[in-house]
Design a protein around this motif. Structure first.
Motif, PDB file in Angstrom:
ATOM      1  N   ILE A 136      -9.409   8.535   5.599  1.00 24.83           N
ATOM      2  CA  ILE A 136      -8.449   7.616   6.209  1.00 24.83           C
ATOM      3  C   ILE A 136      -7.240   7.542   5.285  1.00 24.83           C
ATOM      4  N   ILE A 137      -6.102   7.997   5.781  1.00 23.01           N
ATOM      5  CA  ILE A 137      -4.861   7.977   5.016  1.00 23.01           C
ATOM      6  C   ILE A 137      -4.171   6.648   5.290  1.00 23.01           C
ATOM      7  N   CYS A 138      -4.106   5.781   4.302  1.00 23.83           N
ATOM      8  CA  CYS A 138      -3.490   4.467   4.449  1.00 23.83           C
ATOM      9  C   CYS A 138      -2.089   4.494   3.850  1.00 23.83           C
ATOM     10  N   VAL A 139      -1.116   3.992   4.590  1.00 27.72           N
ATOM     11  CA  VAL A 139       0.271   4.087   4.133  1.00 27.72           C
ATOM     12  C   VAL A 139       0.599   3.083   3.037  1.00 27.72           C
ATOM     13  N   SER A 140      -0.295   2.126   2.800  1.00 24.22           N
ATOM     14  CA  SER A 140      -0.074   1.155   1.727  1.00 24.22           C
ATOM     15  C   SER A 140      -1.402   0.623   1.230  1.00 24.22           C
ATOM     16  N   SER A 141      -1.367   0.013   0.066  1.00 29.20           N
ATOM     17  CA  SER A 141      -2.574  -0.603  -0.491  1.00 29.20           C
ATOM     18  C   SER A 141      -3.054  -1.743   0.393  1.00 29.20           C
ATOM     19  N   TYR A 142      -2.105  -2.458   1.000  1.00 30.79           N
ATOM     20  CA  TYR A 142      -2.467  -3.569   1.871  1.00 30.79           C
ATOM     21  C   TYR A 142      -3.221  -3.071   3.105  1.00 30.79           C
ATOM     22  N   THR A 143      -2.753  -1.964   3.686  1.00 23.93           N
ATOM     23  CA  THR A 143      -3.451  -1.406   4.844  1.00 23.93           C
ATOM     24  C   THR A 143      -4.851  -0.943   4.458  1.00 23.93           C
ATOM     25  N   LYS A 144      -4.995  -0.356   3.293  1.00 22.83           N
ATOM     26  CA  LYS A 144      -6.334   0.022   2.817  1.00 22.83           C
ATOM     27  C   LYS A 144      -7.216  -1.207   2.688  1.00 22.83           C
ATOM     28  N   GLN A 145      -6.676  -2.260   2.110  1.00 22.12           N
ATOM     29  CA  GLN A 145      -7.417  -3.506   1.952  1.00 22.12           C
ATOM     30  C   GLN A 145      -7.869  -4.051   3.301  1.00 22.12           C
ATOM     31  N   GLU A 146      -6.971  -4.019   4.285  1.00 22.23           N
ATOM     32  CA  GLU A 146      -7.303  -4.532   5.618  1.00 22.23           C
ATOM     33  C   GLU A 146      -8.330  -3.647   6.327  1.00 22.23           C
ATOM     34  N   MET A 147      -8.257  -2.332   6.136  1.00 17.62           N
ATOM     35  CA  MET A 147      -9.242  -1.435   6.742  1.00 17.62           C
ATOM     36  C   MET A 147     -10.629  -1.739   6.200  1.00 17.62           C
ATOM     37  N   CYS A 148     -10.709  -1.965   4.901  1.00 17.48           N
ATOM     38  CA  CYS A 148     -12.007  -2.259   4.283  1.00 17.48           C
ATOM     39  C   CYS A 148     -12.511  -3.644   4.702  1.00 17.48           C
ATOM     40  N   ARG A 149     -11.614  -4.607   4.757  1.00 19.95           N
ATOM     41  CA  ARG A 149     -12.009  -5.980   5.075  1.00 19.95           C
ATOM     42  C   ARG A 149     -12.365  -6.156   6.544  1.00 19.95           C
ATOM     43  N   ARG A 150     -11.532  -5.623   7.424  1.00 22.61           N
ATOM     44  CA  ARG A 150     -11.721  -5.851   8.856  1.00 22.61           C
ATOM     45  C   ARG A 150     -12.768  -4.939   9.481  1.00 22.61           C
ATOM     46  N   HIS A 151     -12.887  -3.714   8.960  1.00 18.57           N
ATOM     47  CA  HIS A 151     -13.732  -2.718   9.624  1.00 18.57           C
ATOM     48  C   HIS A 151     -14.872  -2.207   8.743  1.00 18.57           C
ATOM     49  N   ASN A 152     -15.041  -2.850   7.597  1.00 21.52           N
ATOM     50  CA  ASN A 152     -16.154  -2.503   6.698  1.00 21.52           C
ATOM     51  C   ASN A 152     -16.149  -1.026   6.306  1.00 21.52           C
ATOM     52  N   VAL A 153     -14.953  -0.502   6.118  1.00 19.68           N
ATOM     53  CA  VAL A 153     -14.807   0.893   5.694  1.00 19.68           C
ATOM     54  C   VAL A 153     -14.960   0.974   4.175  1.00 19.68           C
ATOM     55  N   PHE A 157     -13.483   6.315   1.253  1.00 24.05           N
ATOM     56  CA  PHE A 157     -12.949   7.174   2.311  1.00 24.05           C
ATOM     57  C   PHE A 157     -11.467   6.920   2.582  1.00 24.05           C
ATOM     58  N   CYS A 158     -10.891   5.942   1.903  1.00 21.33           N
ATOM     59  CA  CYS A 158      -9.481   5.605   2.116  1.00 21.33           C
ATOM     60  C   CYS A 158      -8.623   6.136   0.977  1.00 21.33           C
ATOM     61  N   GLU A 159      -7.538   6.762   1.325  1.00 19.49           N
ATOM     62  CA  GLU A 159      -6.587   7.273   0.343  1.00 19.49           C
ATOM     63  C   GLU A 159      -5.223   6.670   0.646  1.00 19.49           C
ATOM     64  N   VAL A 160      -4.626   6.002  -0.340  1.00 18.33           N
ATOM     65  CA  VAL A 160      -3.290   5.445  -0.158  1.00 18.33           C
ATOM     66  C   VAL A 160      -2.256   6.547  -0.381  1.00 18.33           C
ATOM     67  N   VAL A 161      -1.506   6.848   0.663  1.00 18.34           N
ATOM     68  CA  VAL A 161      -0.409   7.812   0.600  1.00 18.34           C
ATOM     69  C   VAL A 161       0.821   7.093   1.157  1.00 18.34           C
ATOM     70  N   ASN A 162       1.647   6.585   0.262  1.00 19.64           N
ATOM     71  CA  ASN A 162       2.824   5.830   0.699  1.00 19.64           C
ATOM     72  C   ASN A 162       3.774   6.673   1.516  1.00 19.64           C
TER      73      ASN A 162
END
Length: 386
Positions: A136-153, A157-162
């Motif tokens: 999962i390519i997350c465009v920001s650290s915040y989006t990564k945080q929300e993916m993990c928090r909201r969807h239990n990811v 599996f998440c990579e922050v790529v601004n």
């Protein structure tokens, strides 16, 4: 054997917006990587048509628009292309990813997570995709945080790529205010100019332009040379609401609504201003912030979303509580009292381009592609050895 990388989108060239801009940049970067590595690359847009294509990003032969034809889109991207890596630029393409996993199980699936589209509950197919995709390519650290928090990811599996500056965005060489815009908006050298650029939609009430308008109404008597240029396409309902607000607050002279601005005019509008201000609450990243910085324009954003990545957690800009009228007014007054010098604007520009240039983006993507493809090779080798 040549590797195949497929990038799938809903819109790429036919719509202007943050996700579409990011898709164009990613397509250009992936094409550059694949060309250098001798790999095949294809960009497929479900809702675009062939004539929407913009040659500067990728050659015509590497792009296909499907004009809403879902059947042809599936047939080509899954059965015909058979990629080694399929990158989905929107979670609404989850059914394509799931079908591809069934038909081409060795293909690696990446999902790009931007912002509000993944900050909400998912249906079954989207939840299944999260469980089955490889990255999962997350465009920001915040989006990564929300993916993990909201969807239990799992964070693994998440990579922050601004997001980065469009390679065809032309940063200014000098920082003089454009005379044609001074004339157009009845502005002169004495005015302090605030600038916001955002889509004004009745369905999106989190951008923060209302707060700026209210701040201007409170400050206008003490600072009569304050002006606020609010730019961006607006729908009929939101346009009427904002115009009524401007009238009710008595800031018709101070607030200038421009409507949609062509890409070729963006740099001049950034040069016109003394401060870019958009105290938003739900930015996945906010490409507009780095575009402002690339023009040497100081930025004030919200501290509650992905905007923090765009200003590198305060290194390149100022983050405020988006609900605090006091903090917003303080930053506006600070801009009035200390307008940015050309030297300072040059410094901002250089720092922005150093951190958010396409070269860094290409290097990051190439590293991820290489690791993913090597894992595919190792998996195939294990299967063959067994």
């Amino acid at each position: 054997m040549s590797k195949k990388v497929s990038l799938l989108s809903l819109h790429t060239f036919s719509v202007t917006g943050g996700i579409q801009k990011m898709t164009r940049i990613m397509a250009h970067s992936l094409y550059s990587i694949c060309k250098e590595q001798g790999w095949d690359f294809k960009l497929s847009s479900l809702y675009d048509i062939d004539d929407d294509h913009q040659e500067q990003y990728i050659p015509r032969k590497n792009y296909k628009g499907y004009q809403h034809s879902f059947v042809r889109f599936i047939a080509d991207t899954i059965f015909k292309e058979k990629p080694d890596i399929m990158i989905l630029t929107h979670v609404h393409l989850s059914v394509i990813g799931l079908l591809n996993i069934l038909i081409n199980p060795k293909c690696k699936i990446w999902l790009v997570a931007h912002g509000v589209e993944v900050w909400r509950p998912f249906n079954l197919q989207k939840r299944l995709l999260l469980k089955r995709c490889d990255k999962i390519i997350c465009v920001s650290s915040y989006t990564k945080q929300e993916m993990c928090r909201r969807h239990n990811v799992s964070p693994h599996f998440c990579e922050v790529v601004n997001n980065v500056i469009d390679p065809f965005f032309n940063p200014p060489a000098t920082f003089e205010r454009p005379h044609r815009l001074l004339y157009k908006y009845s502005i002169d050298a004495s005015h302090t100019i605030l600038f916001s650029l955002t889509r004004l939609a009745s369905s999106e009430k989190y951008k923060g332009h209302d707060n700026v308008i209210r701040a201007v109404s409170k400050l206008k008597n003490s600072y009569p040379n304050l002006r606020y240029v609010l730019a961006g396409k607006y729908d009929e309902m939101e346009g009427r609401r904002v115009k009524d607000m401007i009238t009710n607050l008595g800031v018709e002279k101070e607030v200038i609504m421009t409507g949609f601005i062509e890409d070729r005019d963006l740099t001049d509008h950034f040069l016109l201003a003394d401060l870019f201000v958009l105290p938003s609450k739900k930015e996945g990243f906010g490409i507009v912030f780095i575009e402002a910085l690339a023009c040497g324009l100081p930025v004030v954003c919200g501290n509650a979303d992905g905007s923090m990545d765009a200003i590198r957690n305060g290194e390149l800009g100022t983050a405020i509580n988006p609900d605090s009228e006091q903090e917003l007014e303080e930053e506006i007054i600070r801009a009035i009292n200390a307008r940015p010098s050309s030297q300072y604007r040059r410094h901002l520009q250089q720092q922005c381009l150093a951190h958010f240039g396409e070269t860094q983006y290409i290097n990051h993507l190439q590293q991820l592609l290489t690791i993913s493809l090597n894992n595919t090779i190792n998996t195939k080798s294990q299967v063959n050895n067994e």
